[in-house]
Design an enzyme around this catalytic site. Structure first.
Site, PDB file in Angstrom:
ATOM      1  N   CYS A 137     -12.334  39.724 -45.853  1.00  0.00           N
ATOM      2  CA  CYS A 137     -11.643  38.440 -45.880  1.00  0.00           C
ATOM      3  C   CYS A 137     -12.634  37.285 -45.737  1.00  0.00           C
ATOM      4  CB  CYS A 137     -10.611  38.376 -44.754  1.00  0.00           C
ATOM      5  SG  CYS A 137      -9.607  36.880 -44.779  1.00  0.00           S
ATOM      6  N   ARG A 147       0.712  36.956 -51.414  1.00  0.00           N
ATOM      7  CA  ARG A 147       0.240  37.020 -50.025  1.00  0.00           C
ATOM      8  C   ARG A 147      -0.245  35.661 -49.522  1.00  0.00           C
ATOM      9  NH1 ARG A 147      -3.890  38.392 -46.408  1.00  0.00           N
ATOM     10  NH2 ARG A 147      -3.222  40.010 -44.948  1.00  0.00           N
TER      11      ARG A 147
END
Length: 505
Positions: free
Chosen positions: A320, A419
């Site tokens: 991430c 998302r």
């Protein structure tokens, strides 16, 4: 004026557990890792869904498919099938988990008769299987023509161009069983005929599954299996805050035991609206988690909205890049500690216990122990599970070492716009994840056994036999940069590492 937190944002690596008194009866074999998955009134009712071990797999295409779900449920955890696919495909994955017959293995390494020995070796290296069925079309459910095991060829005496049809054990020499054979009957056939594997075929002699001798003992030694009331494996599924009105009914129909809104940031009206829709149409019969949040306000918002559990973590995952792209996030340890306090406060006020899941920031096995000690009820892991045979990503050779592909849901490869929903157009304008490799680590079962033993041993060092007791007794200390260095091997010349024997004490 902006609000400033007084304390710095900290990671798990900045903490250590301080040992407590260990009673004589506090041994790893006596430790229970059971933990609640969804909310309930603590002290008044039983939790509707309880995990046998506090580990769930991330809602990611590189991690959680039906194969991972079966493997993890066998060990007592739970997978959340990834939602970044069509509704039909996700529902089909859920259905395959619910329909899975324990011990009946669908072969993922299959041969056709015109394939070569070189291709057999390549498949064996890729999947690690020494037994491969031969079907007319090379599929997992084609007409069975034979089988190839290591006894059927010798690399030193055969040409790599030799065809499978010339050295396989043909169908007429195989012992097989019909599709309606029970696992007990299949194991009896295996023992009576001294087989290593038994092909299961349908009325048209097409391969249905394989039953292996080596699996007999493993099925008897999985007391922590996550099974529903019909003795089927339990499985979760990810949803988004866009197409939930179509996706949720399909997943519920397929048999999903619990849902979770998959989002990089959960403190939003989009998640509240999603939960409200589920409650309006299903009441409390459908369990749904939400997140992710990193502070007390975010937790309270989702708990009040009706979430069955709340996930913690923004930007801490190994793939991430939300923090460096957007400057949004919080150290995972700090976030877990604060949200755990908010969870306990919410319970004191309402009588409702809403479990929390620490998602991200876990690099080493001991970080799982720290997350639980800080108040998490369970942890969600991506990189950890992506390394195993059971993950859906490809196993590849990189610079002479086997690796598994691993990519984030915010990467260009995944392009999971749902998302990162902020109510705008259905597209990603920039990446919040990367495409990467992780070192291949072998089977889930073997690796999880070591991780769980470490966790149980740590709990015993703190004098705890259950996770709630661990959270109550744990003593945590911040560590300096220098003591972090001291915590590993230092001031020595390391020899080559040798693997520990499984029975080493």
């Amino acid at each position: 004026m902006a609000y400033y937190f007084e304390e710095p944002s900290r990671t798990f690596n900045e903490y250590l557990l301080v040992p407590g008194h260990t009673p004589a009866d506090c041994v790893p074999a006596a430790v229970s890792l059971k933990t609640p998955l969804v909310k309930y009134r603590k002290g008044e009712e039983e939790c509707p869904l309880t995990l046998s071990v506090p580990m769930v797999s991330a809602i990611m295409a590189a991690v959680s498919d039906d194969k991972m779900a079966v493997a993890l449920a066998t060990e007592g955890g739970l997978s959340f099938i990834y939602g970044n696919q069509s509704i039909e495909d996700e529902a089909a994955m859920v259905a395959r988990v619910k329909d899975y017959k324990a011990g009946f293995v669908t072969s993922d390494a299959n041969l056709s008769p015109d394939m070569t020995l070189a291709e057999v070796v390549e498949l064996k290296d890729r999947y690690g299987h020494s037994t491969m069925p031969v079907t007319a079309d090379g599929s997992a459910h084609g007409k069975l023509l034979g089988i190839v095991t290591e006894r059927d060829y010798r690399l030193s005496r055969m040409s790599m161009d030799e065809k499978v049809a010339d050295f396989m054990t043909p169908r007429e020499k195989l012992v097989v069983a019909p599709a309606d054979t029970t696992l007990k009957a299949a194991n009896d056939i295996i023992w009576d005929h001294k087989l290593n594997s038994l092909p299961i075929v349908d009325a048209d002699d097409c391969l249905v599954a394989l039953v292996f001798r080596k699996d007999y003992d493993s099925h008897k030694s999985n007391p922590d299996e996550m099974l529903d009331s019909h003795k089927r494996y339990m499985v979760g599924a990810g949803i988004n805050s866009r197409d939930y009105a179509e996706r949720v009914p399909a997943l519920v129909e397929a048999g999903a035991d619990v849902l979770c809104i998959d989002s990089s940031e959960g403190y939003s009206d989009w998640q509240k609206l999603t939960i409200e829709w589920v409650r309006e149409h299903y009441g409390d019969t459908v369990k749904i988690g939400a997140g992710n949040v990193v502070d007390a306000e975010g937790f309270r918002f989702l708990a009040d909205a009706g979430a069955d559990f709340v996930k913690i973590g923004i930007g801490g995952g190994s793939i991430c890049i939300t923090r460096e792209t957007k400057g949004i996030g919080r150290g995972q340890a700090t976030a877990t500690i604060e949200v755990a306090k908010a969870r306990d406060e919410y319970f004191r006020e309402t009588g409702v216990y809403v479990p929390i899941c620490s998602d991200g920031g876990i690099v080493y096995d001991h970080h799982i122990s720290l997350a639980l000690a800080m108040g998490a009820d369970f942890v969600m892991l991506g990189r950890y599970f992506a390394r195993f045979d059971e993950s859906p990503s490809a196993k590849v050779m990189v610079n002479g070492t086997y690796m598994k592909e691993y990519w984030g849901e915010g990467s260009a490869r995944a392009r999971n716009w749902g998302r990162y929903d902020l109510g705008g157009k259905k597209s990603l304008s920039f990446e919040e994840g990367v495409d990467s490799y992780v070192p291949y680590a072998g089977s889930l079962k073997d690796n999880m056994a070591i991780t769980l033993l470490k966790l149980k041993s740590t709990m015993c060092n703190c004098g705890a036999l259950t996770i709630p007791e661990f959270q109550d007794k744990a003593k945590l200390t911040l560590v300096s940069a220098t003591s972090i260095v001291e915590g590993g091997a230092h001031d020595v010349l390391l020899k080559d590492k040798a693997p520990y024997a499984s029975n080493t004490r």
